[in-house]
Design a protein around this motif. Structure first.
Motif, PDB file in Angstrom:
ATOM      1  N   LYS A  61       0.844  -1.140   0.059  1.00 58.62           N
ATOM      2  CA  LYS A  61      -0.113  -0.220  -0.002  1.00 58.62           C
ATOM      3  C   LYS A  61       0.876   1.098   0.081  1.00 58.62           C
ATOM      4  N   TYR A  62       0.521   2.225  -0.861  1.00 59.24           N
ATOM      5  CA  TYR A  62       1.228   3.480  -1.050  1.00 59.24           C
ATOM      6  C   TYR A  62       0.279   4.497  -0.534  1.00 59.24           C
ATOM      7  N   VAL A  63       0.527   5.518   0.253  1.00 57.86           N
ATOM      8  CA  VAL A  63      -0.630   6.637   0.592  1.00 57.86           C
ATOM      9  C   VAL A  63       0.581   7.934   0.412  1.00 57.86           C
ATOM     10  N   GLN A  64      -0.067   8.883  -0.396  1.00 57.92           N
ATOM     11  CA  GLN A  64       0.952  10.131  -0.499  1.00 57.92           C
ATOM     12  C   GLN A  64       0.130  10.857   0.655  1.00 57.92           C
ATOM     13  N   MET A  65       0.591  11.436   1.760  1.00 59.68           N
ATOM     14  CA  MET A  65       0.083  11.878   3.052  1.00 59.68           C
ATOM     15  C   MET A  65       0.245  13.574   2.830  1.00 59.68           C
ATOM     16  N   GLU A  66      -0.689  14.216   3.635  1.00 52.71           N
ATOM     17  CA  GLU A  66      -0.597  15.685   3.724  1.00 52.71           C
ATOM     18  C   GLU A  66       0.553  16.375   3.990  1.00 52.71           C
ATOM     19  N   ASP A  67       1.180  15.774   4.765  1.00 53.78           N
ATOM     20  CA  ASP A  67       2.551  16.293   5.046  1.00 53.78           C
ATOM     21  C   ASP A  67       3.564  15.104   5.954  1.00 53.78           C
ATOM     22  N   GLU A  68       4.697  15.496   6.118  1.00 49.99           N
ATOM     23  CA  GLU A  68       5.619  14.509   6.906  1.00 49.99           C
ATOM     24  C   GLU A  68       5.043  14.298   8.404  1.00 49.99           C
ATOM     25  N   LEU A  69       4.351  15.113   9.048  1.00 50.11           N
ATOM     26  CA  LEU A  69       3.867  14.870  10.253  1.00 50.11           C
ATOM     27  C   LEU A  69       2.783  13.736  10.077  1.00 50.11           C
ATOM     28  N   GLY A  70       2.060  13.596   9.118  1.00 49.78           N
ATOM     29  CA  GLY A  70       1.186  12.530   9.044  1.00 49.78           C
ATOM     30  C   GLY A  70       1.999  11.320   8.253  1.00 49.78           C
ATOM     31  N   SER A  71       3.037  11.601   7.373  1.00 46.90           N
ATOM     32  CA  SER A  71       3.799  10.327   6.913  1.00 46.90           C
ATOM     33  C   SER A  71       4.302   9.596   8.008  1.00 46.90           C
ATOM     34  N   ILE A  72       5.008   9.971   8.886  1.00 47.12           N
ATOM     35  CA  ILE A  72       5.607   9.265  10.112  1.00 47.12           C
ATOM     36  C   ILE A  72       4.663   8.776  10.801  1.00 47.12           C
ATOM     37  N   MET A  73       3.481   9.407  11.099  1.00 47.01           N
ATOM     38  CA  MET A  73       2.507   8.741  11.997  1.00 47.01           C
ATOM     39  C   MET A  73       1.872   7.745  11.377  1.00 47.01           C
ATOM     40  N   SER A  74       1.525   7.900  10.126  1.00 43.58           N
ATOM     41  CA  SER A  74       0.870   6.716   9.406  1.00 43.58           C
ATOM     42  C   SER A  74       1.816   5.389   9.189  1.00 43.58           C
ATOM     43  N   ILE A  75       3.004   5.535   9.122  1.00 47.14           N
ATOM     44  CA  ILE A  75       3.793   4.362   9.020  1.00 47.14           C
ATOM     45  C   ILE A  75       3.927   3.885  10.420  1.00 47.14           C
ATOM     46  N   LEU A  76       3.765   4.718  11.656  1.00 47.88           N
ATOM     47  CA  LEU A  76       3.636   3.933  12.841  1.00 47.88           C
ATOM     48  C   LEU A  76       2.427   3.214  13.119  1.00 47.88           C
ATOM     49  N   GLY A  77       1.460   3.921  12.465  1.00 49.62           N
ATOM     50  CA  GLY A  77       0.263   2.980  12.535  1.00 49.62           C
ATOM     51  C   GLY A  77       0.143   1.741  11.956  1.00 49.62           C
ATOM     52  N   ALA A  78       0.805   2.011  10.963  1.00 47.92           N
ATOM     53  CA  ALA A  78       0.917   0.667   9.926  1.00 47.92           C
ATOM     54  C   ALA A  78       1.699  -0.438  10.829  1.00 47.92           C
ATOM     55  N   SER A  79       2.702   0.061  11.128  1.00 46.92           N
ATOM     56  CA  SER A  79       3.594  -0.931  11.913  1.00 46.92           C
ATOM     57  C   SER A  79       2.844  -1.337  13.230  1.00 46.92           C
ATOM     58  N   ALA A  80       2.121  -0.646  13.780  1.00 47.94           N
ATOM     59  CA  ALA A  80       1.278  -1.090  15.013  1.00 47.94           C
ATOM     60  C   ALA A  80       0.379  -2.441  14.488  1.00 47.94           C
TER      61      ALA A  80
ATOM     62  N   PHE B  85      -2.059   8.207  12.221  1.00 46.01           N
ATOM     63  CA  PHE B  85      -1.711   6.802  13.158  1.00 46.01           C
ATOM     64  C   PHE B  85      -2.928   5.866  12.820  1.00 46.01           C
ATOM     65  N   ALA B  86      -4.209   6.289  13.011  1.00 43.48           N
ATOM     66  CA  ALA B  86      -5.342   5.386  12.693  1.00 43.48           C
ATOM     67  C   ALA B  86      -5.387   4.964  11.179  1.00 43.48           C
ATOM     68  N   LEU B  87      -5.034   6.076  10.298  1.00 43.09           N
ATOM     69  CA  LEU B  87      -5.018   5.737   8.806  1.00 43.09           C
ATOM     70  C   LEU B  87      -4.049   4.607   8.535  1.00 43.09           C
ATOM     71  N   GLY B  88      -3.013   4.629   9.165  1.00 45.96           N
ATOM     72  CA  GLY B  88      -1.919   3.611   9.072  1.00 45.96           C
ATOM     73  C   GLY B  88      -2.524   2.132   9.117  1.00 45.96           C
ATOM     74  N   ILE B  89      -3.155   2.068  10.399  1.00 42.87           N
ATOM     75  CA  ILE B  89      -3.707   0.810  10.704  1.00 42.87           C
ATOM     76  C   ILE B  89      -4.798   0.553   9.823  1.00 42.87           C
ATOM     77  N   ALA B  90      -5.679   1.441   9.488  1.00 41.57           N
ATOM     78  CA  ALA B  90      -6.848   1.084   8.620  1.00 41.57           C
ATOM     79  C   ALA B  90      -6.492   0.853   7.451  1.00 41.57           C
ATOM     80  N   ILE B  91      -5.581   1.306   6.641  1.00 37.75           N
ATOM     81  CA  ILE B  91      -4.767   0.852   5.456  1.00 37.75           C
ATOM     82  C   ILE B  91      -4.372  -0.526   5.475  1.00 37.75           C
ATOM     83  N   HIS B  92      -3.355  -0.699   6.545  1.00 43.14           N
ATOM     84  CA  HIS B  92      -2.863  -1.962   6.334  1.00 43.14           C
ATOM     85  C   HIS B  92      -3.680  -3.292   6.685  1.00 43.14           C
TER      86      HIS B  92
END
Lengths: 386, 296
Positions: A61-80, B85-92
C-alpha cells in the motif's frame, strides 16, 4: 509481507544500472515493505515515485500523505498493525518528523525513515548535497532513546542498507534511519539484487502465547530487553502510549518507572551495538593518519588515501556504514596501537562528526568541511593528507 | 439488606468492554468524557463487528485518555496525530474498524490538517470529537472551538478569535456522515457513533461535553449538571446541516439555540488504496484508471 495479489516481481533479482533513490525503493520492496506513507521532497522524491508505481503492484500500500507529520505517524500506525513500513524525506521533512520519532522509540514501533540529505539549514539548496542532518538523526527528538543510522556510499549500498535497516528496526523495535545524501541518491551505478530467497530477512519477535490464553503484557521483556510485539486486530488487546508506562502498557507516571524504561530503550541498542554496527577499513594496518568518513564523502576520501599512499603517506580510511551506533570501540583499538598520529574528518557540514571523534582522543582531529552544495573532492582531502 | 444495596450490581454489563483495572479514571466530576466512552463501547457492542476487530486511537489531552479505558487494541499517540496513525492501521488492515476519539484542540487545532485530509479522502475512519471548548488537561486555555467572548486562562478578557464550526468543516472537507450531539443525548450519541461504525468512509461525530473544572467554572456555567441543563433547554434537533452561523455556539446569549442532529448522511466512495489490478496490462504504468466522481 502481505499475501495480497502480486502482479509484479517483488524482488527484481539481477544486475541493474540503477539510480540510488531507485535502489533504495527496490531495497524497501526486497526487504518486505508493506506500507509507504510519504510526502514528496527533493532529493528523495524518486523513492516515492518508484514505490507509487511498484508497491501496489506487489500487493503493498502506498499513500501520499498531507505532510511529513502525517507520513511518519501513518507508518507508525501501519507498523502497529503489523506492517513493515518506511517513509522517505529530506531535511525540512525530517525536521517535521522529529516529535513522532520519539513516539516510535517510546511505543517501540519498528520503522525506517530515509533522509536524503541536502544542503541545509531551512530550505537551503534543495537540489544539492548535504550531510548536515547526521547529529539530528541521533539527537533530533526530545529525550534519550535508542536508534540506528546507516549511511550508504553507493546505489548498491542504498539497496543493501535499506534491507538491513528494515531488519534492525524489526529486531530491536526501534526507529532506524537511512541517512542518504543527494550525491548518492542521484548517482547511477551497477546494483546487483540477489535472488529473492537470498535476501536476508529478520522479523520482529512475536508473542509466544495465543490471544486470550493469558494476559498479554505488551512491554514484558526478557534478557535482550526487546518485548514481543502483538499487532492490532489479533485479539491481544494491546495498549500503547507515549506516556511513561509499565509492562501492561499503562501509564505509570513515576520517576522510577521512567528511569527503568528510558534506560531499557537506550540499552537495547547499546548492548547490541556490535551486531547493529557496520564499518569497513581501507589501508588502516600501519596508518598514521586515519580518515573517518561516511556517505558520498567516503568516496572522495578513499581516492585521496589511495593517492596519498602512492606518495608514501601512511594513511587509511575508516568508513562508517553505520554512523549510529558510532564505532567507538574500533577507534579505541586503533588508538591503542600507538601508531596513529592524527585523524582527518571530511564531511558536508561544519564538523558534526568531528566532535564525536574528538570525544575519544587527545590527538589532533583535522576537519575538512563544506557547508553544503558541494562535497570535499579527493584533491581537497589529499592536500591535508600529504 | 437495605433497599439501596439490593440494586447495586456487582458487575456492570459493560465491564468486559472497559479496562476496569485502570479505574478510578483521571476524569473530573461532571466531565462528559466518560459518557462518550460509554456511548462508544455500547456502539461497538451493537455494531456486529467482533470486538477484536475494533481499534481505538487517541491523541493527547483529557479526551485523548479515552483509548486507555476501552478494552480493545488501543493507542494513545502524539498530540494532533491520532488520525494519520489510525489511517496507517486502517490501510494495512482494512478489516479493522478504527475509531479516533480525541478532543477539539487535538483534532482541529494541532491536528487540523490531518482531519480535513482524512475527510477529503473519505478514509474508513470514525472520528469522535469531544468538544469541551477548551484545553482542559492543561488548565483551561483557549482552543479552536472556544466561543467568542468566553473566558479562559489565556483569554482573560474573553476569546477574541472566531471559533471553528466543526460539523461545517467536516462536511466541507468531504465527510460521509456528520453529526453533533451532547452528552445529554446518550441514545442519540450512541446511535450516531454506531452509524459511523457501520458506514463506509469518513464519519464525524461531535460530542459537546461539560468541562466544569475549567471552562464551566471560568464562564459561570455551574457544575456538570448545570451545563447539561443548558443543553436540555437550548438544544434544537435539526435534520439538515444548518447554515454556518446557525451552528455557532454561544453560552452567553440565552435565547440562542444549540443545533444538534445527524446533519449529513450520504453515500460517497470510501477510500480504497491503489490495488495491484490498477497495473494490469499497463507495462509503463501510465494508463489512467477510471475513478467515478461524486455521489453514488
Amino acid at each position: 509481507m502481505s499475501d495480497a495479489p502480486q502482479r509484479e516481481q517483488r524482488v527484481l533479482s539481477g544486475t541493474h544500472f540503477m539510480l540510488g533513490d531507485h535502489a533504495c525503493a527496490e531495497g524497501a520492496l526486497a526487504g518486505g515493505v508493506d506500507y509507504f506513507g510519504g510526502y514528496p521532497i527533493t532529493p528523495s522524491t524518486e523513492i516515492a515515485e518508484r514505490l507509487a508505481r511498484r508497491l501496489p503492484a506487489v500487493g503493498g500500500k502506498y499513500v501520499q500523505m498531507e505532510d511529513e507529520l502525517g507520513s511518519i505517524m501513518s507508518i507508525l500506525g501501519a507498523s502497529a498493525a503489523g506492517a513493515r513500513s518506511l517513509t522517505a524525506t529530506s531535511g525540512p521533512g525530517f525536521s517535521l518528523m522529529m516529535e513522532s520519532i520519539g513516539l516510535a522509540a517510546m511505543m517501540e514501533l519498528p520503522c525506517v525513515i530515509v533522509d536524503v540529505q541536502r544542503a541545509s539549514p531551512s530550505t537551503g539548496l534543495p537540489t544539492m548535497v548535504g550531510q548536515s542532518d547526521i547529529l539530528q538523526a541521533r539527537w533530533g527528538s526530545h529525550g534519550d532513546y535508542g536508534m540506528a543510522a546507516f549511511s550508504p556510499a553507493s546505489p548498491q549500498e542504498c539497496f543493501d542498507l535499506t534491507v538491513h535497516a528494515l531488519n534492525v528496526a524489526d529486531q530491536y523495535r526501534i526507529p532506524v534511519f537511512l541517512m542518504m545524501d543527494e550525491v548518492v541518491a542521484h548517482m547511477t551505478e551497477r546494483v546487483v539484487i540477489p535472488p529473492a530467497d537470498e535476501v536476508p530477512l529478520v522479523h520482529r519477535k512475536r508473542p509466544d502465547h495465543k490471544p486470550g490464553a493469558q494476559r498479554h503484557l505488551p512491554y514484558a521483556v526478557g534478557e535482550d530487553g526487546v518485548p514481543a510485539m502483538a499487532h492490532a486486530g489479533e485479539g491481544y488487546k494491546v495498549h500503547m502510549t507515549g506516556l511513561t508506562h509499565d509492562e501492561r502498557g499503562y501509564p505509570a507516571l513515576t520517576p522510577a518507572t521512567h528511569n527503568a524504561l528510558v534506560n531499557r530503550l537506550v540499552d537495547k541498542v547499546r548492548h547490541n551495538a556490535q551486531h547493529i554496527m557496520r564499518y569497513d577499513e581501507f589501508e588502516l594496518d600501519d596508518a598514521e593518519t586515519v580518515v573517518i568518513a561516511f556517505g558520498c564523502t567516503s568516496r572522495s576520501a578513499r581516492q585521496a588515501v589511495r593517492q596519498a599512499r602512492q606518495r608514501g603517506a601512511k594513511c587509511g580510511l575508516l568508513r562508517l556504514v553505520s554512523v549510529w551506533p558510532f564505532p567507538e570501540q574500533r577507534i579505541r583499538e586503533l588508538l591503542q596501537r600507538g601508531t596513529v598520529r592524527r585523524f582527518v574528518v571530511p564531511e558536508v557540514n561544519l564538523g558534526q562528526l568531528r566532535r564525536e571523534v574528538e570525544r575519544l582522543t587527545q590527538l589532533p582531529v583535522q576537519r575538512i568541511n563544506h557547508a553544503g552544495g558541494a562535497m570535499p573532492t579527493p584533491a581537497d582531502i589529499l592536500e591535508v593528507l600529504l | 439488606m437495605t433497599a439501596t444495596s439490593a440494586v447495586i450490581a456487582r458487575d456492570h454489563p459493560n465491564d468486559p468492554l472497559l479496562r476496569s483495572d485502570r479505574f478510578p479514571h483521571i476524569l473530573c466530576p461532571g466531565c462528559g468524557i466518560g459518557t462518550v466512552i460509554h456511548c462508544y463501547v455500547e456502539a461497538m457492542a451493537a455494531s456486529g463487528v467482533p470486538l477484536d476487530n475494533h481499534v481505538c486511537v487517541s491523541g493527547i489531552g483529557c479526551s485523548g485518555r479515552a483509548a486507555g479505558y476501552v478494552n480493545v487494541d488501543s493507542y494513545h499517540t502524539a498530540h494532533g496525530r491520532a488520525i494519520p496513525f489510525a489511517l496507517g492501521i486502517a490501510i494495512h488492515k482494512p478489516e479493522l474498524r478504527v475509531t479516533v476519539i480525541s478532543g477539539d484542540g487535538d483534532l482541529t487545532a494541532i491536528g487540523g490538517n490531518h482531519f480535513i485530509h482524512a475527510a477529503r479522502r473519505n478514509m474508513n475512519l470514525t472520528v469522535v470529537c469531544i468538544n469541551n471548548f477548551n484545553y482542559g488537561m492543561t488548565g483551561g486555555q483557549a482552543g479552536p472551538t472556544s466561543p467568542r467572548g468566553s473566558i479562559t486562562s489565556t483569554a482573560p478578557k474573553g476569546v477574541h478569535d472566531r471559533p471553528f464550526n466543526l460539523p461545517d468543516l467536516a462536511r466541507a472537507a468531504g465527510a460521509s456522515f456528520v453529526a453533533r450531539w451532547t452528552i445529554l443525548h446518550v441514545r442519540q450519541l450512541r446511535d450516531a457513533i454506531l452509524r459511523g461504525l457501520q458506514k463506509p468512509g469518513f464519519s464525524f461525530i461531535e460530542a459537546l461535553s461539560p468541562c466544569p473544572t475549567n471552562f464551566g467554572r471560568a464562564n459561570d456555567l455551574g457544575d456538570g449538571m448545570a451545563e447539561m441543563e443548558v443543553y436540555r433547554q437550548r438544544c434544537r434537533i435539526v435534520q439538515e446541516l444548518p447554515g454556518f452561523d446557525e451552528l455557532d455556539i454561544d453560552f452567553v446569549d440565552e435565547e440562542r439555540p444549540i443545533a444538534v442532529g445527524n446533519f449529513v448522511d450520504i453515500d460517497r466512495h470510501p477510500y480504497q488504496p491503489v490495488g495491484a489490478d490498477a497495473f494490469d496490462n499497463v507495462p509503463n504504468g501510465t494508463q489512467r484508471v477510471h475513478h467515478p466522481v461524486g455521489e453514488e
